[in-house]
Design a protein around this motif. Sequence first.
Motif, PDB file in Angstrom:
ATOM      1  N   THR A 151      -4.913   0.871   3.485  1.00 57.25           N
ATOM      2  CA  THR A 151      -5.936   1.717   2.943  1.00 57.25           C
ATOM      3  C   THR A 151      -5.285   2.041   1.500  1.00 57.25           C
ATOM      4  N   LEU A 152      -4.171   2.457   1.184  1.00 55.82           N
ATOM      5  CA  LEU A 152      -3.737   2.653  -0.061  1.00 55.82           C
ATOM      6  C   LEU A 152      -3.922   1.591  -0.984  1.00 55.82           C
ATOM      7  N   LYS A 153      -3.390   0.425  -0.340  1.00 50.11           N
ATOM      8  CA  LYS A 153      -3.195  -0.559  -1.172  1.00 50.11           C
ATOM      9  C   LYS A 153      -4.739  -1.170  -1.637  1.00 50.11           C
ATOM     10  N   ALA A 206     -10.328   7.592  -0.384  1.00 53.17           N
ATOM     11  CA  ALA A 206      -9.594   6.357   0.591  1.00 53.17           C
ATOM     12  C   ALA A 206      -9.144   6.838   1.941  1.00 53.17           C
ATOM     13  N   TYR A 250       5.553   1.615   1.691  1.00 55.15           N
ATOM     14  CA  TYR A 250       5.106   2.817   0.993  1.00 55.15           C
ATOM     15  C   TYR A 250       5.550   4.179   1.808  1.00 55.15           C
ATOM     16  N   ALA A 273      -7.399   0.605  -2.025  1.00 59.14           N
ATOM     17  CA  ALA A 273      -8.100   1.636  -2.815  1.00 59.14           C
ATOM     18  C   ALA A 273      -7.577   1.409  -4.334  1.00 59.14           C
ATOM     19  N   LEU A 274      -6.033   1.182  -4.445  1.00 54.45           N
ATOM     20  CA  LEU A 274      -5.649   1.384  -5.566  1.00 54.45           C
ATOM     21  C   LEU A 274      -5.675   0.074  -6.305  1.00 54.45           C
ATOM     22  N   THR A 295      -8.725   8.926  -6.153  1.00 57.82           N
ATOM     23  CA  THR A 295      -9.001   7.522  -5.198  1.00 57.82           C
ATOM     24  C   THR A 295      -8.163   7.678  -3.754  1.00 57.82           C
TER      25      THR A 295
END
Lengths: 472, 472
Positions: free
Chosen positions: A451-453, B455, B200, A455-456, B451
Amino acid sequence: MTTAAERPARPDETTVAAVVAALAERFGNRLVTSQAVREQHGHTLTWIPNQPPDAVVFPESTEEVAEIVRLCAAHRMPVIPFGTGTSLEGHVNAPYGGVSIDMSRMKRIVAVHAEDLDCTVEAGVTRKELNEHLRDQGLFFPIDPGADASLGGMAATRASGTNAVRYGTMKDNVLALTVVTPAGEIVKTSTRARKTSAGYDLTRLYVGSEGTLGVITEVTLKLSGIPEAVSAGVCPFPSVKAACDTVIATIQMGLPVARIELLDEVMIRGVNLHAKLGLQETPMLFVEFHGTEAGVKEQAERFGEIAAEFEGGAFDWATQPEDRSRLWQARHDAYWAALALRPGARSVATDVCVPISRLAECVDETKRDIEASGLISPIAGHVGDGNFHCQPLLDLDNADEVERVKGFIDRLVRRAIAMGGTCTGEHGVGQKKMVYLVEEHGAPALEVMHTLKAALDPLNIMNPGKTLPPRA
Amino acid sequence: MTTAAERPARPDETTVAAVVAALAERFGNRLVTSQAVREQHGHTLTWIPNQPPDAVVFPESTEEVAEIVRLCAAHRMPVIPFGTGTSLEGHVNAPYGGVSIDMSRMKRIVAVHAEDLDCTVEAGVTRKELNEHLRDQGLFFPIDPGADASLGGMAATRASGTNAVRYGTMKDNVLALTVVTPAGEIVKTSTRARKTSAGYDLTRLYVGSEGTLGVITEVTLKLSGIPEAVSAGVCPFPSVKAACDTVIATIQMGLPVARIELLDEVMIRGVNLHAKLGLQETPMLFVEFHGTEAGVKEQAERFGEIAAEFEGGAFDWATQPEDRSRLWQARHDAYWAALALRPGARSVATDVCVPISRLAECVDETKRDIEASGLISPIAGHVGDGNFHCQPLLDLDNADEVERVKGFIDRLVRRAIAMGGTCTGEHGVGQKKMVYLVEEHGAPALEVMHTLKAALDPLNIMNPGKTLPPRA
């Protein structure tokens, strides 16, 4: 920035040609497309084949990096940040082509605030270059992976090294970063304040993100004072288990060792061959203490007592700075030393990390596995953190040997995870360890990472094919 | 999970009734809607009015928290995680109503791994409860905010305290978290390995996220050995500047102080009144050293030499454990001590943090501002990190006084940011400091934070109206 493209795709020839032409016009001979340079930038110290980028560009400022990334984003062209190319798990390979951004011309020491024990440097400055610059001021930066890596690359892989047991890793020593986002925006993640609770921890978001969330262009680092007194030495042990048990007791007792490194008897043989040392070929601990004269003396004595309990042999103390340098150089050169054990062979270095109570057991089982697999694989480790490296030697053209090494590393990683550890303590995931992230973190945590990847980096242009396995 | 709802909305009465009924059926008398309990859970130690949640629920397991969050998500009902309610910037207020999840029944010590110097506890365990549990094993958890806060709340606000200069903050001492996501999934962020480069850094993503990204239900913490020797004392200084300069020199010299706390003469007066101590009413440093007998003695001597250079007065050493406890209890009770300076008044405590080279200047200017503003505002600080607190006393019913205090805090924060510091070193953002995040981080960094929030919490149900100001 609304289209999500989770599956990366190699850009078509027209796209590549357009991006290369635009970069060539803008950067002149700082844009290189020769086969040799491209291959050098896609090189890997694994068994994965070289996958060269389409072009290599050498920016000289954060603004130039932002320009490059904006251009790539507009063409959905992959971007691969490149430091010194010393990463070990295939971080800089370019499986989908793209533009390698080589940071080697970003070498400015932006500021040293000696009074605050911090500094800001451009991402291409290497750890040795920084320490050279700092020496006159009585300061140093303690994080020391084997290679003379760039500080941007070290932040990107969450690197550490021999001093981590005392000084922490990059996670602990980066105060702030300047990052170019996948959209080409310039973000400063934090201030120079020693601590903050002001919002999400963007610094730690990018530390260890391996270029998959943005390009690190500047790094603000904590510095340490060069210790008043240093004492270092080597101590032989009858077995790896005895050495590990000594480490465990040392850490549990709270003795503030600055470094405590294990080299097994195989690695010692390599070190002797490579560095022309005459060390006894048995498992060894290399240790170092930092502090005042009195403090260092007291610590060394206590450590000697602990080592003796576990049948450690006579301590060989290096009291002169030159002797210490020689000792630690030999340790840092372990990668090359290992190669001396089988001339002509390649090696694939990998690391795992376990809770320290499981260290002896994990190293022991691993050594039995090495023997059963018929491999030569020296072991060296930052064992004060439960972190150790295996470096199997192999002929990459011998398919059977490659398979045996793959099997060995697979078992090593699964063993560490089963003991409550991690698939990598400091090398990072790159291409080679993606497959273990679900096993280590579980599907819900991996989904948060995805989700982080997404979104960013919604276009998935930042170092695609690394760190996260394809989304389930 | 596809609808983004950035602007939170208060759920309508039908929704509230449905959620309350469902929770009451599931949790019986562990679901409370009485006015008193709701107000207690929305309380704030700021000038912001009490904004009570619609209901308070007391889960007893991570699975129950997940159930509650799933129910709330289905109704787009806000969720406010609640520890001990000791946060200082309006973190637990409920401006959009919703369900307060009170963690006080999640008190299990899940595991103590003494041999690995770590433990796992449920989020409702407080720091003092944990230390009580650990004492027999010779271990302690060093992070000590003023209140006996819950460890989940401390992780959520990235708390620290008097020991941070030596032991770090929650950022440094949390190894892993169990978090319930806004969709009700259960995520484990990491393993017990001391270091990792495996993907991450989800742990640091949630540490300091103030309940806006998920509910922390379990915390895995690093522990430290109780030091063999401790030496503590107080030293008077002729001015706050002299005391700060002593701190700066101490840190720059690399002296490993465990605690170094400044109390200005106003705060000392409060401490004398509250704790019936007879301290000289002048700026004081409270210091403590941890180590071996010899090490502590050496450190204390060096510190004495530094203090003398800056006209520090005679050191009063507390060698007995009872004397030390009394000293640090007085320091920890500073919040209450301050109130003794103006009986009947309320106080609003706030903190900032600057690079240590700017500390003396920042505290000095702040003291002049306090005087010019006609306020009583004692200062206490974890000055080894450049972090200090102001605690203006006020009558919340006096609008003019409230405005003067608001103006003072606004100038304090802007002063810290202008000196390269942060709007909060350890209290967090909550409701009160959102307005400063753009100034401190810049618009691009804040956009990255937005963001992340959008997300990970697309329905914006997690503690809405906190941490991030409305998106530009």
